[in-house]
Design a protein around this motif. Structure first.
Motif, PDB file in Angstrom:
ATOM      1  N   TYR A   1       0.866  -1.183   0.000  1.00 42.27           N
ATOM      2  CA  TYR A   1       0.000   0.000   0.000  1.00 42.27           C
ATOM      3  C   TYR A   1       0.898   1.226   0.000  1.00 42.27           C
ATOM      4  CZ  TYR A   1      -3.941   3.009   1.340  1.00 42.27           C
ATOM      5  OH  TYR A   1      -4.920   3.971   1.365  1.00 42.27           O
TER       6      TYR A   1
ATOM      7  N   MET B   1      -5.555  -2.486   5.233  1.00 41.75           N
ATOM      8  CA  MET B   1      -4.384  -1.615   5.035  1.00 41.75           C
ATOM      9  C   MET B   1      -4.801  -0.155   4.851  1.00 41.75           C
ATOM     10  SD  MET B   1      -2.150  -4.085   2.558  1.00 41.75           S
ATOM     11  CE  MET B   1      -0.572  -3.283   2.748  1.00 41.75           C
TER      12      MET B   1
ATOM     13  N   ILE C   1       3.160   0.386   3.180  1.00 40.92           N
ATOM     14  CA  ILE C   1       2.748  -0.639   4.140  1.00 40.92           C
ATOM     15  C   ILE C   1       2.848  -1.995   3.443  1.00 40.92           C
ATOM     16  CG2 ILE C   1       0.942  -1.447   5.694  1.00 40.92           C
ATOM     17  CD1 ILE C   1      -0.295   1.326   5.578  1.00 40.92           C
TER      18      ILE C   1
ATOM     19  N   GLN D   1       2.336  -4.205   7.919  1.00 40.52           N
ATOM     20  CA  GLN D   1       0.968  -3.928   8.375  1.00 40.52           C
ATOM     21  C   GLN D   1       0.783  -4.301   9.843  1.00 40.52           C
ATOM     22  OE1 GLN D   1      -1.932  -6.105   6.148  1.00 40.52           O
ATOM     23  NE2 GLN D   1      -3.667  -5.460   7.385  1.00 40.52           N
TER      24      GLN D   1
ATOM     25  N   SER E   1       1.905  -5.934   3.398  1.00 39.28           N
ATOM     26  CA  SER E   1       0.922  -6.871   3.952  1.00 39.28           C
ATOM     27  C   SER E   1       1.560  -8.228   4.220  1.00 39.28           C
ATOM     28  CB  SER E   1      -0.249  -7.052   2.977  1.00 39.28           C
ATOM     29  OG  SER E   1       0.106  -7.955   1.936  1.00 39.28           O
TER      30      SER E   1
END
Length: 504
Positions: free
Chosen positions: A168, A270, A252, A288, A254
């Motif tokens: 993200y 997210m 970010i 995350q 995951s």
């Protein structure tokens, strides 16, 4: 197009393959020969698996000729570019090849660096245009898929026996300011897809989302163990690319999931976590699971009037204590609110500080481009120090001429072994009269004021780190290290060595 174009060569003559490879190597670093084969039957399964962008195919080959191979390839992948290698007498074959979808042809007898370069440039432009058009369509569908929580199905999205993850990409927003410019237009999503990392992790799609963020869908090959470091490597390349565009981003990372259809749920989580990114700095790469959920606000101030009373109380503390209280309050706001909530609290706090700082034209407007909690703390501490100095100056102006003279004498001579009698003589008052007058106007005893001023100066020297404790005490007017330590602990609650250790 920044990514390398993948090329496959099929020819039944080894010398012909080697010659073409030498031309391709000289053409551009953005071309990569990923495979070669001596006949169509050998080439077909490799081409289906490797998915090259361009295939050079000799028309006349045993077992499976170039036309049959081209037809089978195009049945599997309609966007691959096929260049037939032919001789003068093969024009009927070339015409048939064009009818089935072959892109172009080159004469083997006239194969030169120039002819290969020109053909690759032309095909590269075609691929770039087709990819941009396809990307717009794919981006639209994947955006709908991610935000719809998987309800918007867009066909077979799975890529076989692989894992998936999301990166993200959040574009940095200034804290406390209403001004924010959408930056996705400055970042090429296709360029994000082309950022390569070694080790079995690649970007499948990069999408600009409606909320002003971007998102990269990552494919993780099944033989990759811990993919987190490879994903972090990709995210750092995203940051580097964006920095070249003068765009600041945080990423970010995951966790890995097994199905493409788990991605919408992952994206929603997210997106929510991105609201807390400001706590961790301006340009960070963070997993995350390492982003902490908000805590309950320990500071029970709910209105502007509450904040005003709280700020007024700051001035009743010693400088070190008020600084620490203010710093902790801002850090607690960051722990307890998302970006919007923190923004609102900071704006409220700024309005109250401005109320106390009307005479400071420097602070009429909020400073631009502040992105971190640390920068926010520095802004408010700076303003608090200015306000404190202003209050002290106003207080001094309200003192009598004799008390101003006494304070000036202390400030200019604190490092000497001065006593109350010395100060009294300097201002031409009796010692008893000076003690009473000082206590009445300054609301503290003359001895305590001198002691506190000396300790404050000692702390400044410790923070500067330029002198040892054994040297400092004599520079602030103490004649004994033992007495200095005793007084310091009485005023600060810790010994000089403990205070110095806490600073490190």
């Amino acid at each position: 197009m920044n990514r390398k174009l993948k090329i496959f060569i099929v020819d039944d003559e080894m010398m012909a393959i080697q010659y073409l490879k030498s031309l391709l190597e000289k053409a551009s670093p953005f071309y990569q020969v990923i495979g070669e084969a001596f006949n169509g039957a050998m080439a077909l399964p490799q081409i289906i698996r490797l998915k090259p962008d361009i295939v050079f195919i000799d028309i006349r080959m045993p077992i499976m000729d170039g036309l049959e191979l081209s037809e089978k390839i195009l049945a599997q992948n309609k966007i691959v570019k096929i260049i037939l290698l032919t001789s003068y007498r093969d024009f009927d074959y070339v015409k048939k090849g064009m009818e089935i979808g072959v892109t172009s042809y080159l004469l083997k007898n006239e194969l030169t660096q120039k002819s290969v370069d020109e053909e690759l440039i032309k095909i590269g432009e075609q691929l770039s245009g087709e990819r941009k058009k396809s990307h717009r369509y794919t981006q639209y569908n994947l955006r709908r898929f991610l935000v719809s929580q998987g309800e918007e199905m867009i066909g077979d999205l799975e890529d076989g026996d692989v894992g998936y993850a999301l990166v993200y990409i959040a574009y940095s927003r200034p804290i406390g300011s209403d001004q924010w410019v959408r930056r996705t237009e400055e970042v090429d999503a296709i360029a994000l897809e082309d950022l390569a990392v070694d080790g079995g992790v690649s970007c499948r799609n990069a999408i600009h989302m409606e909320n002003g963020s971007s998102c990269s869908i990552m494919i993780i090959q099944k033989d990759v163990g811990d993919s987190s470091q490879l994903l972090i490597e990709y995210a750092n390349k995203v940051k580097g690319y964006c920095n070249e565009k003068n765009v600041a981003v945080s990423c970010i990372i995951s966790d890995r999931v097994g199905s493409f259809f788990q991605l919408p749920t992952l994206y929603k989580e997210m997106e929510q976590k991105s609201n807390y990114l400001f706590r961790y700095g301006k340009e960070v790469v963070i997993r995350q699971k390492d982003i902490v959920e908000p805590q309950q606000d320990p500071i029970k101030i709910r209105t502007t009037q509450d904040i005003r009373k709280w700020v007024e109380k700051l001035f009743t503390y010693q400088k070190e204590e008020s600084d620490e209280i203010l710093k902790k309050a801002i850090e607690d706001f960051a722990k307890c609110y998302d970006f919007q909530g923190f923004n609102e609290r900071i704006r409220e706090l700024w309005i109250v500080f401005k109320y106390f700082a009307e005479s400071h034209s420097t602070y009429n407007a909020w400073p631009q481009a502040i992105y971190t909690v640390e920068e926010i703390v520095d802004v408010f501490l700076d303003l608090l120090h200015h306000l404190r100095l202003e209050k002290e100056e106003q207080a001094i102006k309200a003192y009598s001429r004799k008390i101003i003279a006494a304070l000036t004498y202390i400030h200019n001579n604190y490092e000497k072994n001065i006593a109350i009698q010395d100060i009294a003589e300097a201002v031409h008052l009796s010692e008893g009269h000076l003690r009473k007058l000082f206590r009445k106007e300054v609301d503290i005893t003359l001895v305590d004021y001198l002691t506190n001023y000396r300790i404050a100066k000692a702390k400044e020297m410790m923070k500067a780190g330029e002198d040892k404790i054994s040297d400092i005490y004599t520079q602030v007017g103490f004649t004994s290290s033992q007495y200095f330590s005793y007084v310091f602990k009485r005023v600060e609650g810790v010994s000089p060595s403990e205070y110095l250790k806490n600073l490190q």
